[in-house]
Design a protein around this motif. Structure first.
Motif, mmCIF file in Angstrom:
data_model
loop_
_atom_site.group_PDB
_atom_site.id
_atom_site.type_symbol
_atom_site.label_atom_id
_atom_site.label_comp_id
_atom_site.label_asym_id
_atom_site.label_seq_id
_atom_site.Cartn_x
_atom_site.Cartn_y
_atom_site.Cartn_z
ATOM 1 N N MET A 103 0.915 -1.018 -0.038
ATOM 2 C CA MET A 103 0.064 -0.213 0.010
ATOM 3 C C MET A 103 0.900 1.127 -0.060
ATOM 4 N N PRO A 104 0.934 1.874 -1.094
ATOM 5 C CA PRO A 104 1.768 3.079 -1.269
ATOM 6 C C PRO A 104 1.511 4.186 -0.244
ATOM 7 N N GLU A 105 2.656 5.360 0.170
ATOM 8 C CA GLU A 105 2.075 6.465 0.688
ATOM 9 C C GLU A 105 1.390 7.154 -0.067
ATOM 10 N N VAL A 106 0.494 8.284 0.170
ATOM 11 C CA VAL A 106 -0.158 8.974 -0.501
ATOM 12 C C VAL A 106 0.664 10.420 -0.682
ATOM 13 N N LEU B 260 -4.409 2.145 4.916
ATOM 14 C CA LEU B 260 -5.645 2.643 4.051
ATOM 15 C C LEU B 260 -6.667 3.581 4.824
ATOM 16 N N VAL B 261 -6.890 3.076 6.134
ATOM 17 C CA VAL B 261 -7.723 4.103 6.664
ATOM 18 C C VAL B 261 -7.011 5.553 6.937
ATOM 19 N N ALA B 262 -5.687 5.532 7.247
ATOM 20 C CA ALA B 262 -4.959 6.991 7.417
ATOM 21 C C ALA B 262 -4.972 7.368 5.752
ATOM 22 N N GLN B 263 -4.786 6.765 4.948
ATOM 23 C CA GLN B 263 -4.805 7.260 3.445
ATOM 24 C C GLN B 263 -6.035 8.125 3.039
ATOM 25 N N LEU C 276 0.997 7.958 6.880
ATOM 26 C CA LEU C 276 1.991 6.910 7.370
ATOM 27 C C LEU C 276 1.352 6.190 8.350
ATOM 28 N N GLY C 277 0.765 4.685 8.001
ATOM 29 C CA GLY C 277 -0.034 4.054 9.263
ATOM 30 C C GLY C 277 0.702 2.703 9.329
ATOM 31 N N THR C 278 0.193 1.779 9.923
ATOM 32 C CA THR C 278 0.343 0.558 10.069
ATOM 33 C C THR C 278 0.074 -0.365 8.743
ATOM 34 N N ARG C 279 0.920 -0.974 8.120
ATOM 35 C CA ARG C 279 0.689 -1.874 6.905
ATOM 36 C C ARG C 279 0.105 -3.221 7.337
#
Length: 254
Positions: free
Chosen positions: A1-4, A130-133, A145-148
């Motif tokens: 899951m890439p960074e935004v 994904l939630v953080a994104q 930046l979140g837990t992957r």
């Protein structure tokens, strides 16, 4: 899951890191993920009762490492076996229904103040990436930046991809990002409510304790960090400080 990431890059970038739970919003975002999973029949009454109890404790007494770890383990377990598309749909739904009404307007206003100075604004949180994104994208921030969570062929395994983004791990990831973006940590900013984020706050030159728990409040007083109460007077002073002290960055296209 890439960074935004922003479509713009900058010379001598300045990064502003914002924790999410009880800093950007009231309560724990992982609870709302569980709540939406219950609405969709993915988990049962017993699971949502545990999430509700965790949310009550988090709002009442602040972050507890053991309870947060247990909540995240349950969150990982409940999304295991489901597609990344399902998690993204859950994140979109909880933003509209649960996260947006619980955002702290004062902290959101500070993210916009940093953007106006040309800073990159990054959410940094233990909540799933994904939630953080989704939160970052909806607020027009640079990235998250979140837990992957590990995925194979688009299906979530229920296992971590790396470490939970918590404590020392936040400081490490923030430093790595600053290096990639050409930023001097001494000019960067960090905002958090939790004593568990002292490593992150210690890594930057401008540390702000927002809605701080007792551990962070005491440490902030000792270190001379800014302590920001979530009220109009506190917000006014915090915005003045960003305008007065933060470096303005001019961006250029890639």
């Amino acid at each position: 899951m890439p960074e935004v990431t922003s479509p713009l890059s900058s010379q001598n970038a300045v990064l502003a890191f914002f924790d999410v739970d009880n800093t950007l919003m009231r309560g724990a975002s992982v609870y709302y993920l569980g709540k939406e999973a219950w609405r969709r029949g993915i988990i049962g009454w017993r699971d949502i009762a545990r999430f509700a109890w965790h949310q009550f404790r988090f709002i009442s007494v602040g972050e507890n490492h053991k309870h947060m770890a247990n909540a995240r383990e349950r969150a990982l377990a409940l999304i295991g076996g489901h597609s990344e598309k399902t998690l993204f749909a859950l994140a979109e739904q909880i933003y509209e229904r649960d996260i947006l009404p619980n955002l702290w307007p004062e902290t959101v206003a500070l993210t916009q103040e940093h953007l106006a100075k040309g800073h990159e604004v990054w959410l940094i949180t233990a909540t799933p990436q994904l939630v953080a994104q989704v939160i970052a994208a909806r607020l027009g921030l640079t990235g998250a930046l979140g837990t992957r969570v590990e995925a194979k062929d688009g299906v979530l395994t229920g296992e971590l991809d790396g470490h939970v983004l918590h404590g020392d791990e936040k400081a490490t990831v923030a430093a790595e990002l600053a290096e990639r973006r050409g930023a001097d940590l001494a000019e960067c900013w960090a905002y958090s409510d939790s004593g568990n984020d002292i490593p992150l706050l210690s890594a930057v030159g401008n540390s702000v304790a927002v809605n701080a728990d007792a551990k962070l409040r005491n440490h902030a007083k000792t270190m001379g960090w800014q302590i920001l109460p979530l009220n109009r007077a506190g917000l006014t002073e915090a915005r003045r400080r960003v305008k007065r002290q933060a470096k303005t960055v001019r961006k250029r296209g890639r």
